[in-house]
Design an enzyme around this catalytic site. Structure first.
Site, mmCIF file in Angstrom:
data_model
loop_
_atom_site.group_PDB
_atom_site.id
_atom_site.type_symbol
_atom_site.label_atom_id
_atom_site.label_comp_id
_atom_site.label_asym_id
_atom_site.label_seq_id
_atom_site.Cartn_x
_atom_site.Cartn_y
_atom_site.Cartn_z
ATOM 1 N N ASP A 34 8.510 0.726 45.048
ATOM 2 C CA ASP A 34 7.126 1.225 45.019
ATOM 3 C C ASP A 34 6.273 0.521 43.978
ATOM 4 O O ASP A 34 5.266 1.076 43.522
ATOM 5 C CB ASP A 34 7.135 2.733 44.730
ATOM 6 C CG ASP A 34 7.850 3.080 43.426
ATOM 7 O OD1 ASP A 34 8.957 2.555 43.203
ATOM 8 O OD2 ASP A 34 7.292 3.850 42.631
ATOM 9 N N LYS A 146 7.332 10.401 44.141
ATOM 10 C CA LYS A 146 7.688 10.040 42.764
ATOM 11 C C LYS A 146 6.435 10.020 41.899
ATOM 12 O O LYS A 146 5.372 9.593 42.352
ATOM 13 C CB LYS A 146 8.342 8.671 42.756
ATOM 14 C CG LYS A 146 8.332 8.002 41.383
ATOM 15 C CD LYS A 146 8.796 6.576 41.429
ATOM 16 C CE LYS A 146 8.085 5.784 40.346
ATOM 17 N NZ LYS A 146 8.553 4.398 40.268
ATOM 18 N N GLU A 187 9.963 12.278 36.879
ATOM 19 C CA GLU A 187 10.414 11.110 36.116
ATOM 20 C C GLU A 187 9.756 11.041 34.725
ATOM 21 O O GLU A 187 8.721 10.389 34.553
ATOM 22 C CB GLU A 187 10.108 9.818 36.898
ATOM 23 C CG GLU A 187 10.620 8.578 36.192
ATOM 24 C CD GLU A 187 10.389 7.280 36.976
ATOM 25 O OE1 GLU A 187 9.869 7.333 38.104
ATOM 26 O OE2 GLU A 187 10.725 6.217 36.448
ATOM 27 N N GLU A 189 10.243 9.235 31.810
ATOM 28 C CA GLU A 189 11.066 8.117 31.311
ATOM 29 C C GLU A 189 10.858 7.911 29.812
ATOM 30 O O GLU A 189 9.732 7.657 29.372
ATOM 31 C CB GLU A 189 10.699 6.819 32.060
ATOM 32 C CG GLU A 189 11.456 5.606 31.495
ATOM 33 C CD GLU A 189 11.202 4.294 32.257
ATOM 34 O OE1 GLU A 189 10.465 4.308 33.261
ATOM 35 O OE2 GLU A 189 11.751 3.270 31.821
ATOM 36 N N LYS A 229 14.553 12.059 37.693
ATOM 37 C CA LYS A 229 14.772 10.609 37.557
ATOM 38 C C LYS A 229 14.605 10.233 36.080
ATOM 39 O O LYS A 229 13.484 9.947 35.627
ATOM 40 C CB LYS A 229 13.781 9.842 38.443
ATOM 41 C CG LYS A 229 13.893 8.328 38.285
ATOM 42 C CD LYS A 229 13.252 7.614 39.445
ATOM 43 C CE LYS A 229 13.191 6.124 39.218
ATOM 44 N NZ LYS A 229 12.879 5.376 40.434
ATOM 45 N N SER A 300 18.264 5.515 41.388
ATOM 46 C CA SER A 300 16.969 5.250 42.018
ATOM 47 C C SER A 300 16.453 3.994 41.328
ATOM 48 O O SER A 300 15.515 4.037 40.541
ATOM 49 C CB SER A 300 16.021 6.438 41.805
ATOM 50 O OG SER A 300 14.739 6.132 42.327
ATOM 51 N N TYR A 363 4.655 0.229 36.263
ATOM 52 C CA TYR A 363 5.252 0.158 37.592
ATOM 53 C C TYR A 363 4.212 -0.048 38.662
ATOM 54 O O TYR A 363 3.203 0.562 38.678
ATOM 55 C CB TYR A 363 6.065 1.417 37.877
ATOM 56 C CG TYR A 363 7.295 1.084 38.675
ATOM 57 C CD1 TYR A 363 8.352 0.428 38.056
ATOM 58 C CD2 TYR A 363 7.374 1.326 40.028
ATOM 59 C CE1 TYR A 363 9.490 0.069 38.766
ATOM 60 C CE2 TYR A 363 8.505 0.965 40.743
ATOM 61 C CZ TYR A 363 9.547 0.343 40.109
ATOM 62 O OH TYR A 363 10.657 -0.015 40.822
HETATM 63 P P1 13P Z 1 13.592 0.424 37.334
HETATM 64 O O1 13P Z 1 14.912 0.784 37.955
HETATM 65 O O2 13P Z 1 13.202 -0.992 37.522
HETATM 66 O O3 13P Z 1 13.483 0.895 35.905
HETATM 67 O O4 13P Z 1 12.462 1.200 38.112
HETATM 68 C C1 13P Z 1 12.683 2.394 38.710
HETATM 69 C C2 13P Z 1 11.419 3.123 38.885
HETATM 70 O O5 13P Z 1 11.118 3.570 39.961
HETATM 71 C C3 13P Z 1 10.559 3.318 37.730
HETATM 72 O O6 13P Z 1 9.580 4.255 38.031
#
Ligand code: 13P
Length: 363
Positions: A34, A146, A187, A189, A229, A300, A363
């Site tokens: 994505d 997502k 997510e 992160e 995630k 993922s 992203y």
């Molecule tokens: P990476 O696996 O490259 O970190 O990306 C996954 C993703 O969808 C980040 O939002």
């Protein structure tokens, strides 16, 4: 505090539960494809490939027509552009994937913007029209979504403000998705950027996850119809200390046991700049460590599934079969790792171990 709340209707609960568990079916995981049109620039530039809509279409077609991909990949996350692009046979990519038995996911966040008042922290935009967009995406065949938020580790970050804002916006997103029959991938992160050690990464990740599940509860999100995630817990990218796969697996699963309710059906890790082999070995260790694991622990991955395929293809028509073979290898390796059956080094990447780290990754 008001606590008079109705659970979502049983039929909707069932639908969300069914989708979420199909995504984390045994041996399967997600291909994150994505990347926004803008962020494909970074992927194409090493191969001098212009970042045009047609080149993005050709690259996605290579991936989505890979033979037997559905043996390892249960779901693919698409960008809005890709969902409606057509393969050479005239089918939209959404339809093409669905006809192969692959569940279609859609990135619904609109990217990261600065969070004023913080030390260069951010939040993610996209809530305003989300209810309508989710309804349309569901009608157009998407069953999951997502939304990515990022938290940065620094001397004074992540701030309380950034943790509260990002976990709350993820919870709002999740409740809106569920109202439209879409399983939200949540997510939050924690970026790997920095020179911190693994224990600092562990503490920050636990704090963020604790806030995340409080926010999801405050927004009455049906946990059985969600997926998490997260980042794996690793030392900072520029830390001089490296940890073994077993150490990474231990602190990762230990933290998740502390912070993620057992009602959540699956945790699908992002690769976060790890090399393809590192991401595979770590996922395998996570699935074999001697700790309780009440959720499915799968993948993922974006970069760790795509880097070899992209390098093998390099934009050349005659390399399409080679690119597809590389994607299939990474998908198989990730599937084995997700089942705790990957033997380190047994499925080498196309190029010798290359770092996939991108500072302050968008992203
Ligand atoms: P990476 O696996 O490259 O970190 O990306 C996954 C993703 O969808 C980040 O939002």
């Amino acid at each position: 505090m008001g606590t008079n709340y109705q659970y979502i209707p049983c039929a909707l609960q069932e639908e969300l539960r069914r989708i979420a568990s199909a995504i984390v079916a045994p041996g399967k995981g997600i291909l994150a494809a994505d990347e926004s049109p803008g962020s494909m620039e970074k992927r194409f530039s090493p191969y001098n490939l212009p970042n045009t809509e047609e080149n993005r279409r050709q690259y996605r077609q290579l991936m989505f027509t890979t033979e037997n991909l559905q043996d390892y990949i249960s779901g693919v996350i698409l960008h809005n552009e890709t969902l409606y692009q057509k393969a050479d046979n005239g089918k939209t990519f959404g339809d093409l994937l669905r006809h192969r038995g692959i569940i279609v996911g859609i990135k619904v966040d609109k990217g990261i913007v600065p969070l004023p008042g913080t030390l260069d922290e951010g939040t993610t935009e996209g809530l305003d029209d989300l209810y309508c967009r989710c309804g349309k995406y569901k009608r157009d065949g998407c069953d999951f979504a997502k939304w990515r938020c990022v938290l940065k580790i620094g001397k004074h970050t992540p701030s309380y403000q950034a943790i509260m804002e990002n976990t709350n916006i993820l919870a709002r997103y999740a409740s809106i998705c569920q109202s439209q029959g879409i399983v939200p991938i949540v997510e939050p992160e924690v970026l790997v950027d920095g020179d911190h050690d693994i224990i600092r990464a562990q503490k920050v990740t636990e704090t963020v996850l604790a806030a995340q599940y409080k926010a999801l509860n405050d927004h009455h999100v049906f946990l059985e119809g969600t997926l998490l995630k997260p980042n794996m817990i690793l030392p900072g990218q520029s830390s001089c200390r490296k940890n073994s796969p077993e150490e990474v697996a231990y602190v990762t699963v230990q933290s998740f046991l502390r912070a993620v309710p057992a009602a959540v059906p699956g945790i699908v890790f992002l690769s976060g700049g790890q090399s393809e082999e590192e991401a595979t070995v770590h996922l395998n260790a996570i699935n074999t460590i001697n700790l309780k694991r009440p959720w499915e622990l799968s993948f993922s991955y974006g970069r760790a599934l795509q880097a070899s395929a992209m390098a093998a293809w390099a934009g050349k028509k005659e390399n399409i079969p080679l690119g597809q073979a590389e994607l299939k290898k990474r998908a198989k390796a990730s599937s084995l790792a997700r089942s705790g059956k990957y033997v380190a080094g047994s499925i080498p990447p196309f190029k010798a171990e290359q770092s996939l780290f991108v500072a302050d990754h968008k992203y």
